[in-house]
Motif scaffolding. Structure first.
Motif, mmCIF file in Angstrom:
data_model
loop_
_atom_site.group_PDB
_atom_site.id
_atom_site.type_symbol
_atom_site.label_atom_id
_atom_site.label_comp_id
_atom_site.label_asym_id
_atom_site.label_seq_id
_atom_site.Cartn_x
_atom_site.Cartn_y
_atom_site.Cartn_z
ATOM 1 N N LEU A 177 7.968 -44.947 55.689
ATOM 2 C CA LEU A 177 7.183 -46.009 56.323
ATOM 3 C C LEU A 177 7.901 -46.535 57.555
ATOM 4 O O LEU A 177 7.307 -46.742 58.615
ATOM 5 N N PHE A 178 9.211 -46.697 57.410
ATOM 6 C CA PHE A 178 9.998 -47.244 58.520
ATOM 7 C C PHE A 178 9.994 -46.285 59.706
ATOM 8 O O PHE A 178 9.752 -46.687 60.850
ATOM 9 N N ALA A 179 10.224 -45.004 59.396
ATOM 10 C CA ALA A 179 10.225 -44.012 60.480
ATOM 11 C C ALA A 179 8.868 -44.001 61.175
ATOM 12 O O ALA A 179 8.790 -43.973 62.409
ATOM 13 N N SER A 180 7.797 -44.068 60.382
ATOM 14 C CA SER A 180 6.460 -44.073 60.997
ATOM 15 C C SER A 180 6.294 -45.287 61.889
ATOM 16 O O SER A 180 5.726 -45.191 62.988
ATOM 17 N N ALA A 181 6.788 -46.445 61.420
ATOM 18 C CA ALA A 181 6.640 -47.672 62.217
ATOM 19 C C ALA A 181 7.306 -47.512 63.579
ATOM 20 O O ALA A 181 6.746 -47.916 64.606
ATOM 21 N N THR A 182 8.490 -46.895 63.606
ATOM 22 C CA THR A 182 9.157 -46.750 64.899
ATOM 23 C C THR A 182 8.365 -45.807 65.805
ATOM 24 O O THR A 182 8.242 -46.045 67.000
ATOM 25 N N TRP A 183 7.814 -44.750 65.216
ATOM 26 C CA TRP A 183 7.020 -43.825 66.037
ATOM 27 C C TRP A 183 5.749 -44.507 66.540
ATOM 28 O O TRP A 183 5.331 -44.308 67.680
#
Lengths: 340, 261, 290
Positions: C16-22
């Motif tokens: 989820l965190f990685a997606s948020a940054t993208w």
């Protein structure tokens, strides 16, 4: 000659050694060259002329470097004198206690709080947009994006930073506001919301780039230490990397706030010209910068109260941004963790 | 031959960085509860092999590991094995002390918290600091930054941090190379105290250190390749007193007697 | 078990965190693309030779960008003429000549503070000093006043990039010059400056592209919004591209909004050309030094 070579090899230290500096600054003594040359008549360097040129150039360039200091002095002095003149006519307590801003009306009031409230409103909206976008982009660029992808994304963000603010103003007024009006029925044509949001987009690259520098500066050994404890990538970033980069990140946000406060065209175009006290983002409002634009567009004779309000408002703006800039520099120095 | 008590065992392990070979064909067993030292000249791949044991090499994009490493008889690089889970069982202490820029307390609590520790955190912090012989020095300043400690204290904090999540193995990558002699001595004493409860693999460039603390010693050497880079390989692995007193290989003898390089 | 690592839950959060940054990065770039597309869609129908060559008019379909484009070119040239020598000279002084360390430090602190001063404040300075006090010289609210103000605005950028470019010149080159008995200025002018020049030019062009997009400072010094002529001397009143765009945006008629979009396209094309030149110079610079 000997002295020269000593000075050269120690140039970095030289700056702090005033005695050597004095000697260097004084005209150098020529060493007779005859002994080195078989035929003295072939060697007649005009050392005096070249040293005079050197001195002349040095003075001119020194004068140029003075221009930047003169600029600061000029800004401070112009703001100061006109503001003092303003407060001679309008007592300073009225400036800070009145709750309406109507300097151009017959029943003039000068409550700067009205303009400050609008500036605080647009700036808050801008930071609410720019902080998550900028920080997450910084994390993405430094931690998740592969070098290839980063090479594309970073210049794209730089383009975002290079778009003139008048273009953002156009975008806020004629694209974002109509779009938001479809979602929020009560939204006025001029409003703090879309101006603040677009302002946030405009300062996102600033936060992203400065925060990325701070994140990049966190040593690899800290990440390794975290991974070695069985932390995942997110846990490492959130619990170790970001706290270690915190001083730089905070400084970037403070600078962004300062930029948002001083930003003019977006709010002048999209937030309107309606000086009312309040924090309603859906209605027209007037920031400090928008007021300066409004007065500048009209024909204001020098020496009039309207003219002087420009400088009183300008001083307020200057003090706020300067305070934030100084605070951010101090913050980085005070709280930067030292790694070796 | 894999000994029945081996916690970690490497079989024909080679490590590449990009296309260049860094270490070739290393095979050795790490027996449970013992201290194993890796010695050898710089560039011999001893740290590289160490970093394979807790899959820290995964974090280097260009690194590739060939051969087989087993941890408690399970393939460490198997498809279902998770590097994060492995690292919580196989801890690591680094060359330079790297405490997090947090309080001493949080330095210890961090690993426990992410690994879902359910017990009393205060007790764990105290226990870990006592285990690392640091408690008496820091008990009154647990809220101070870990970076405010001296180098030797920082390194003991890092050991306490590793001990806190109760790993089975602790890997130490030249843990004393950045420390003064007195701090080094304290760390060495600490390593010996820990040896009963943990299996410890320590990389060191200091032969005296290896002979003082370890039960077994592996000697690595490096040779130049045609391409001009160095490739490390395991020369000899035996009980420490044999390595230092009656090594089987000429190269080992030269190295431990200081005639090497 | 004392430990309950709950790896699956943690990995879920990781994803989820990685997606948020993208998503955040993508969103920022998406806004950029939408902005460009919006301006292109709105403005391109209006782009024509007539638009570029026409003077402002009260009728949107007759109004053109000529006066603003002319004013911007005047500003660009004058700003460059003023800011380039002063900025490069100050950079040279700080990097090559300055001996008194407190003076360099003062200027350094001063420059970093100046970089944070809002442009509208520079406008107030220009209004008071250049437009009022120096009116006999500058002609008041003239293109020269505008250029002087913009020059002060971009000076810190030019100084900083000059110093950076000078720092990339290897010190051995200077020592070689001194060893031959040359004075500092002889060494700097003959050896250091030529090597650093492409880097200095790159920084200067980027600084000037900021000046070209600057609106607030020009409005504050009182650049007029309706100027139906191209300035023919430095003391002439003027308008500029961003001011013309602002003027058109603030009109209620749709026709002027279209003009504003077309004006933005022209402004962005000018900026892109300047940036392309800067990038080209930078690439050549990197080649010569390696």
């Amino acid at each position: 000659m000997l002295l020269d070579s000593v000075c050269l090899s120690q140039r970095p230290k030289l700056r702090f050694n005033s005695k050597i500096a004095e000697i260097l600054a004084s005209p150098r003594q020529s060493v007779p060259m005859e002994s080195f040359s078989q035929n003295p008549s072939l060697w007649q360097p005009n050392r005096q002329a070249s040293q005079q040129t050197d001195l002349l150039v040095r003075s001119i360039l020194g004068l140029f470097s003075f221009v930047s200091v003169a600029t600061t002095a000029g800004i401070v002095l112009t703001l100061f004198f006109e503001t003092v003149d303003f407060f001679r006519v309008i007592p300073i307590w009225r400036f800070f206690s009145e709750t309406r801003w109507t300097p151009l009306f017959a029943s003039a009031q000068f409550g700067i709080i009205v303009l400050i409230s609008a500036t605080v409103l647009t700036t808050s909206i801008a930071i609410a947009v720019a902080l998550p976008l900028g920080l997450l982009s910084a994390i993405c660029l430094s931690e998740y994006a592969s070098p290839k992808v980063r090479q594309i994304l970073k210049p794209a963000l730089e383009v975002l930073a290079g778009v003139p603010t008048v273009v953002y103003g156009y975008f806020a007024l004629l694209f974002v506001t109509p779009l938001l009006q479809k979602i929020i029925p009560g939204l006025q044509g001029f409003n703090a919301l879309s101006a603040g949001m677009v302002l946030g987009i405009a300062i996102t690259p600033l936060i992203a780039s400065l925060s990325e520098d701070a994140i990049y500066a966190v040593p690899r050994s800290l990440r390794d230490g975290s991974y070695a404890l069985g932390a995942t990538k997110r846990e490492t970033i959130v619990s170790v990397v970001l706290p270690a980069a915190l001083s730089g990140i905070v400084a970037s946000v403070i600078l962004a706030v300062s930029r948002a406060i001083g930003e003019t065209m977006i709010v002048a175009i999209a937030a309107g010209q309606n000086a009312t006290l309040g924090l309603n983002p859906l209605v027209s409002t007037m920031t400090m910068t928008a007021y300066i634009v409004q007065v500048s567009l009209g024909d204001t004779p020098a020496g009039s109260i309207a003219y002087q309000t420009l400088f009183a408002v300008g001083t307020t703006l200057f003090v706020m941004t300067l305070g934030l800039n100084v605070f951010s520099f101090w913050f980085v120095r005070r709280f930067r963790e030292k790694y070796d | 031959m894999q000994s029945p008590t081996a916690v970690l065992s490497a079989r024909s392990v080679s490590v590449y960085y990009g296309s260049s070979l860094a270490v070739r064909q290393v095979s050795l067993d790490i027996p449970r509860g013992e201290i194993v030292a890796f010695i050898g000249p710089s560039g011999c791949g001893k740290s590289t092999i160490l970093r394979c044991f807790n899959r820290m090499n995964d974090l280097v994009a260009s690194a590739r590991v060939e051969g087989q490493i087993t941890y408690n008889d399970r393939d460490l690089y198997g498809p279902k094995v998770d590097a994060v889970a492995i690292r919580s069982r196989i801890g690591m202490v680094f060359q330079r002390p790297n405490p997090f820029p947090k309080s001493i307390y949080e330095n210890i609590a961090f690993g426990a918290r992410i690994n879902g520790y359910r017990g009393n955190m205060d007790e764990l912090v105290e226990g870990s600091l006592r285990r690392a012989a640091l408690w008496d020095e820091v008990k009154d300043k647990l809220r101070d930054s870990g970076l405010a400690l001296s180098g030797g204290q920082q390194q003991r904090l890092c050991i306490a941090r590793a001990v806190a999540i109760q790993p089975e193995v602790i890997l130490m990558d030249e843990p004393c190379s950045a420390l003064d002699p007195i701090s080094t001595l304290r760390i060495e004493e600490l390593i010996k105290e820990l040896s009963g409860d943990y299996t410890i693999v320590i990389v060191t460039h200091n032969m005296q250190q290896a002979s003082r603390v370890s039960d077994r010693t592996a000697f690595f050497n490096a040779e130049a390749t045609d391409a001009g880079s160095k490739v490390g390989y395991l020369v000899e692995y035996d009980r420490t007193e044999r390595i230092f007193h009656e090594p089987a290989q000429e190269a080992t003898r030269d190295y431990v007697t200081g005639r090497f390089g | 078990m004392l430990f309950n690592p709950q790896l699956e839950r943690r990995y879920l959060w990781d994803n989820l965190f990685a997606s948020a940054t993208w998503i955040a990065t993508g969103l920022a770039i998406l806004v950029l693309l939408v902005l460009l597309a919006d301006v292109l869609l709105d403005g391109s129908p209006r782009l024509s030779w007539q638009f570029i060559t026409s003077l402002p008019s009260r009728k949107p379909e007759l109004a053109g960008i000529a006066a603003a484009l002319g004013g911007s070119i005047w500003l660009l040239v004058l700003t460059a003429l003023i800011a380039f020598p002063i900025g490069v000279g100050a950079g040279l002084y700080l990097e090559e000549f300055s001996i008194e360390s407190w003076w360099s430090r003062l200027i350094e602190i001063n420059i970093s503070n100046l970089a944070g001063v809002p442009s509208i404040i520079y406008g107030l300075l220009g209004l008071q000093v250049f437009a009022r006090w120096m009116q006999p010289l500058t002609g008041g609210r003239s293109v020269l006043t505008g250029a002087l103000t913009l020059a002060l605005l971009v000076l810190p950028v030019i100084i900083v990039s000059t110093r950076e470019a000078l720092r990339t010149v290897p010190d051995g080159l200077r020592q070689a010059g001194f060893a031959l008995g040359a004075t500092r200025w002889q060494v700097v002018s003959a050896h250091v400056l030529p090597l650093a020049l492409p880097g200095i030019m790159t920084g200067t062009i980027l600084a000037l592209s900021r000046a070209i997009g600057e609106t607030a400072a020009l409005i504050t010094i009182g650049a007029l919004t309706f100027v139906p002529f191209i300035p023919n001397n430095p003391t002439s009143p003027f308008t500029a591209l961003p001011i013309q765009i602002y003027n058109w945006v603030s009109r209620p008629q749709q026709g002027f909004h279209v003009n504003a979009a077309a004006g933005i396209i022209i402004l962005m094309v000018v900026l892109m050309m300047m940036n392309a030149t800067a990038i080209l110079l930078r690439n050549r610079f990197q080649k010569t030094l390696t």
